[in-house]
Design an enzyme around this catalytic site. Structure first.
Site, PDB file in Angstrom:
ATOM      1  N   GLU A  61      14.932 -64.953  25.780  1.00 24.74           N
ATOM      2  CA  GLU A  61      15.664 -65.328  24.571  1.00 24.74           C
ATOM      3  C   GLU A  61      15.387 -64.360  23.418  1.00 24.74           C
ATOM      4  OE1 GLU A  61      18.101 -67.241  24.091  1.00 24.74           O
ATOM      5  OE2 GLU A  61      18.115 -68.008  26.122  1.00 24.74           O
ATOM      6  N   TYR A 144      17.728 -71.201  16.538  1.00 29.59           N
ATOM      7  CA  TYR A 144      18.400 -70.910  17.805  1.00 29.59           C
ATOM      8  C   TYR A 144      17.384 -70.802  18.954  1.00 29.59           C
ATOM      9  CZ  TYR A 144      20.173 -68.555  21.775  1.00 29.59           C
ATOM     10  OH  TYR A 144      20.447 -68.260  23.077  1.00 29.59           O
ATOM     11  N   ASP A 162      24.738 -69.906  19.660  1.00 31.31           N
ATOM     12  CA  ASP A 162      24.650 -68.452  19.509  1.00 31.31           C
ATOM     13  C   ASP A 162      26.062 -67.927  19.232  1.00 31.31           C
ATOM     14  OD1 ASP A 162      25.986 -68.416  21.923  1.00 31.31           O
ATOM     15  OD2 ASP A 162      24.721 -66.844  22.791  1.00 31.31           O
ATOM     16  N   CYS A 217      35.729 -65.814  27.127  1.00 30.14           N
ATOM     17  CA  CYS A 217      36.195 -65.897  25.736  1.00 30.14           C
ATOM     18  C   CYS A 217      35.444 -64.851  24.911  1.00 30.14           C
ATOM     19  CB  CYS A 217      35.959 -67.308  25.190  1.00 30.14           C
ATOM     20  SG  CYS A 217      36.841 -67.647  23.671  1.00 30.14           S
ATOM     21  N   CYS A 224      42.252 -65.286  28.541  1.00 30.63           N
ATOM     22  CA  CYS A 224      42.694 -66.682  28.453  1.00 30.63           C
ATOM     23  C   CYS A 224      43.323 -67.164  29.757  1.00 30.63           C
ATOM     24  CB  CYS A 224      43.668 -66.838  27.293  1.00 30.63           C
ATOM     25  SG  CYS A 224      42.914 -66.419  25.697  1.00 30.63           S
ATOM     26  N   CYS A 227      40.817 -68.761  31.906  1.00 32.54           N
ATOM     27  CA  CYS A 227      39.887 -69.675  31.213  1.00 32.54           C
ATOM     28  C   CYS A 227      40.146 -71.118  31.625  1.00 32.54           C
ATOM     29  CB  CYS A 227      40.055 -69.526  29.705  1.00 32.54           C
ATOM     30  SG  CYS A 227      39.014 -70.666  28.760  1.00 32.54           S
ATOM     31  N   CYS A 233      43.098 -75.372  24.773  1.00 29.72           N
ATOM     32  CA  CYS A 233      42.502 -74.572  23.700  1.00 29.72           C
ATOM     33  C   CYS A 233      43.358 -74.629  22.430  1.00 29.72           C
ATOM     34  CB  CYS A 233      42.369 -73.124  24.189  1.00 29.72           C
ATOM     35  SG  CYS A 233      41.887 -71.963  22.906  1.00 29.72           S
TER      36      CYS A 233
HETATM   37  S1  SF4 Z   1      41.894 -70.074  26.249  1.00 28.56           S
HETATM   38 FE1  SF4 Z   1      40.789 -70.394  24.324  1.00 28.56          FE
HETATM   39  S2  SF4 Z   1      38.676 -70.806  24.926  1.00 28.56           S
HETATM   40 FE2  SF4 Z   1      39.711 -69.885  26.690  1.00 28.56          FE
HETATM   41  S3  SF4 Z   1      39.353 -67.659  26.530  1.00 28.56           S
HETATM   42 FE3  SF4 Z   1      41.280 -68.066  25.513  1.00 28.56          FE
HETATM   43  S4  SF4 Z   1      40.693 -68.357  23.363  1.00 28.56           S
HETATM   44 FE4  SF4 Z   1      38.828 -68.600  24.564  1.00 28.56          FE
END
Ligand code: SF4
Length: 315
Positions: A61, A144, A162, A217, A224, A227, A233
């Site tokens: 860390e 943190y 973070d 992200c 995205c 994701c 999102c």
């Molecule tokens: S969909 Fe949203 S959370 Fe996923 S990578 Fe794209 S911006 Fe990030």
């Protein structure tokens, strides 16, 4: 099942005329989505293995705070091979910690880690404390790091914020591209509202969101399409509005005092002894900037003046 609406952590862009979208996903589904993704995609990193000791987690860390994983890996292995326990590091001079830190950058972290090792050895029987407040009392351990060590080493339930986590929450929950420069109370409330109740699940959630920010992200090129939160999102649902906040800090290095400090410290690290002024003068042509950088190193405790024009790493 009711969807959760989380208080936005960062204000919506000034141009927004409607309320910003939020991440409207039932919490259990949000948790299972991120945890499932993490289970399938998490990197195999040594500080995440069951064999990693609390000390190993703490070392990782400290190193990871401002340095990418790829550069941390060899330094982490070498560090733990030389100092497998806090007591091993505490028995060595702080200058040896600075030497071993090598080119990881921000070398004050080495001194702080040494200071933490001394405190753990002298005040906690050589064992990394498992209590968040006690962790926070160690030299160099901030909010943190205390939360991260308590979560990742001891599987406790803490808000771990973070830069990666903050970015994921800013986009997925609040609908803005980037979080504020400094962590806000609203962000902490958002993160706390999303935290799973069960401690072990919360610990995995913390590292899972962090990994999502590190791998998918990302700051400049979020993927995205791959994701797990894509359909939910808030930033996506808002049409990916561009960032409109204050200019974000760059990472300039060339020509800065940081660069000069790095060059001066490299001479001292490689020397294994005292170094005369002439060898330090050779690293940078601007005498004023060089002197300022050297003064800064001395003030930070990274370099010790021995006599006029002679320096060494701290003993
Ligand atoms: S969909 Fe949203 S959370 Fe996923 S990578 Fe794209 S911006 Fe990030």
């Amino acid at each position: 099942m009711a969807a959760i609406t989380v208080t936005p952590a960062v204000p919506a862009p000034a141009s927004a005329t409607a309320a910003p979208p939020s991440l409207s996903l039932p919490l259990p589904l949000l948790h299972s989505t991120v945890l499932g993704w993490y289970d399938a995609h998490a990197r195999d990193l040594p500080w995440r293995t069951p064999e990693a000791s609390p000390w190993a987690v703490m070392v990782s860390e400290f190193m990871l705070q401002q340095t990418p994983v790829k550069r941390v890996l060899p330094a982490y292995e070498a560090w733990l091979e030389r100092w497998p326990t806090p007591a091993d590091l505490a028995a060595d001079a702080p200058g040896e910690a600075v030497r071993m830190w090598g080119r990881l950058g921000y070398p004050r972290r080495a001194l702080r880690l040494h200071g933490a090792a001394v405190a753990i050895t002298e005040q906690h029987g050589g064992l990394v404390p498992d209590d968040h407040a006690t962790l926070l009392s160690l030299p160099g351990v901030g909010e943190y790091t205390a939360a991260a060590v308590a979560s990742f080493a001891f599987r406790q339930r803490h808000v771990v914020l973070d830069t990666n986590v903050r970015r994921v929450f800013a986009r997925a929950v609040t609908g803005v591209e980037y979080p504020a420069q400094a962590t806000t109370a609203a962000e902490r409330r958002t993160a706390a509202a999303l935290l799973p109740d069960d401690a072990g699940t919360a610990a995995t959630w913390a590292v899972g969101v962090m990994e999502l920010g590190a791998l998918v992200c990302t700051a400049r090129g979020p993927e995205c399409g791959g994701c797990p939160l894509f359909s939910h999102c808030a930033w996506q649902r808002a049409g990916c509005p561009p960032y409109e906040g204050p200019a974000r800090r760059g990472q300039t290095y060339e020509g800065t005092d940081r660069q000069v400090r790095g060059k001066l410290l490299a001479v001292l690290r490689d020397a294994h002894g005292e170094v005369g002024q002439a060898r330090l003068d050779a690293v940078w042509p601007d005498a004023v900037q060089r002197a300022r950088a050297l003064d800064g190193l001395v003030a930070d405790g990274l370099v010790e003046p021995v006599e006029q024009g002679v320096y060494r790493l701290p003993q």
